[in-house]
Design a protein around this motif. Structure first.
Motif, short mmCIF file in Angstrom:
data_model
loop_
_atom_site.label_atom_id
_atom_site.label_comp_id
_atom_site.label_asym_id
_atom_site.label_seq_id
_atom_site.Cartn_x
_atom_site.Cartn_y
_atom_site.Cartn_z
N LEU A 92 -7.58 1.00 6.54
CA LEU A 92 -6.69 0.84 7.68
C LEU A 92 -7.47 1.07 8.97
CD1 LEU A 92 -3.74 3.06 6.38
CD2 LEU A 92 -4.08 0.61 6.04
N THR A 93 -7.24 0.19 9.96
CA THR A 93 -7.89 0.33 11.25
C THR A 93 -6.83 0.18 12.34
OG1 THR A 93 -9.92 -0.63 10.38
CG2 THR A 93 -9.68 -0.58 12.77
N VAL A 99 -0.53 -1.06 16.75
CA VAL A 99 -0.83 -2.12 15.78
C VAL A 99 -1.88 -1.59 14.81
CG1 VAL A 99 -1.77 -4.43 15.46
CG2 VAL A 99 -0.27 -3.94 17.41
N VAL A 100 -1.62 -1.71 13.51
CA VAL A 100 -2.55 -1.26 12.49
C VAL A 100 -2.92 -2.45 11.63
CG1 VAL A 100 -2.93 0.27 10.51
CG2 VAL A 100 -1.58 1.08 12.47
N GLU A 101 -4.22 -2.65 11.44
CA GLU A 101 -4.69 -3.73 10.58
C GLU A 101 -5.08 -3.17 9.21
OE1 GLU A 101 -8.11 -7.21 10.17
OE2 GLU A 101 -8.17 -5.87 11.91
N ILE A 102 -4.61 -3.82 8.17
CA ILE A 102 -5.15 -3.57 6.84
C ILE A 102 -6.41 -4.43 6.81
CG2 ILE A 102 -4.81 -3.86 4.36
CD1 ILE A 102 -1.83 -3.34 4.83
N GLU A 103 -7.51 -3.79 7.17
CA GLU A 103 -8.75 -4.54 7.38
C GLU A 103 -9.35 -5.03 6.07
OE1 GLU A 103 -12.48 -4.55 10.38
OE2 GLU A 103 -11.02 -2.95 10.49
N THR A 125 0.15 0.17 2.79
CA THR A 125 1.03 -0.30 3.87
C THR A 125 1.91 0.84 4.37
OG1 THR A 125 1.00 -2.53 2.94
CG2 THR A 125 2.75 -2.03 4.52
N ALA A 126 2.42 1.64 3.46
CA ALA A 126 3.23 2.80 3.87
C ALA A 126 2.39 3.76 4.70
CB ALA A 126 3.80 3.50 2.64
N ARG A 127 1.11 3.93 4.33
CA ARG A 127 0.23 4.81 5.12
C ARG A 127 -0.09 4.20 6.48
NH1 ARG A 127 2.00 6.58 1.40
NH2 ARG A 127 3.41 7.04 3.13
N ALA A 128 -0.11 2.88 6.58
CA ALA A 128 -0.28 2.25 7.90
C ALA A 128 0.92 2.55 8.78
CB ALA A 128 -0.46 0.74 7.73
#
Length: 190
Positions: A92-93, A99-103, A125-128
């Protein structure tokens, strides 16, 4: 080497309620945050997951580049372990304005097809969505996004759609076809 056409799809969730979690797989599968930034471990995960799907953008990174990425506030690596063995990860970034990207997201080839991917994507995704709760100073997450491409695994897009992501952009570009060495040459049978 020749060029290949690569389609890249960008997907997003714009509300925490968009997430449609997968059931947890059977057995002793755990998802654990790698809390100590480790360029060696992250490069192992990247090369092992991406070896057969041509992940190449970070292969040339130096130790310092890996360290700089991992030490950014809010960057997190969550690792799926099956009976103590790392089987995949999600990175995660955080970006600007919540806005969080699952990089990166994926499984080492030997762990695919065992229902671990849906569970790991759900968990990541839940952690994002709750990233700001662990990182004071980050904006509350308002959007989670990721991209996948035609080089990724055949079930990747379906997994993203089943988890509640929606498509917002599609691009087709020519890329130079490259061979990836994986964690070591010949690690994954062709």
């Amino acid at each position: 080497m020749s060029n290949i056409a690569v389609t890249t799809w960008s997907l997003e969730q714009t509300d925490r309620s968009d997430l449609l979690p997968a059931a947890a797989p059977e057995g002793d599968v755990r998802v654990v945050r790698a809390e100590v930034p480790s360029p060696e471990f992250s490069r192992f995960l990247y090369a092992s997951v991406g070896q057969d799907i041509r992940w190449t953008d970070r292969l040339g990174w130096t130790y310092e580049q890996w360290r700089a990425q991992l030490e950014q506030p809010g960057v997190e690596t969550w690792v799926a372990y099956d009976r103590g063995t790392p089987g995949g990860y999600v990175e995660l970034t955080p970006g600007d304005d919540g806005v969080v990207e699952i990089e990166y997201f994926g499984l080492i080839p030997a762990f695919r097809g065992r229902r671990i991917g849906g569970h790991l994507l759900s968990y990541g995704t839940a952690r994002a969505w709750d990233l700001a709760e662990r990182w004071p100073g980050l904006a509350v997450t308002k959007r989670v996004w990721l991209h996948t491409c035609s080089k990724d695994g055949e079930h990747a897009m379906d997994n993203y759609l089943r988890r509640g992501f929606t498509l917002f952009d599609t691009k087709v570009e020519e890329e130079r076809e490259v061979a990836t060495p994986g964690p070591w040459p010949g690690a994954y049978p062709a």
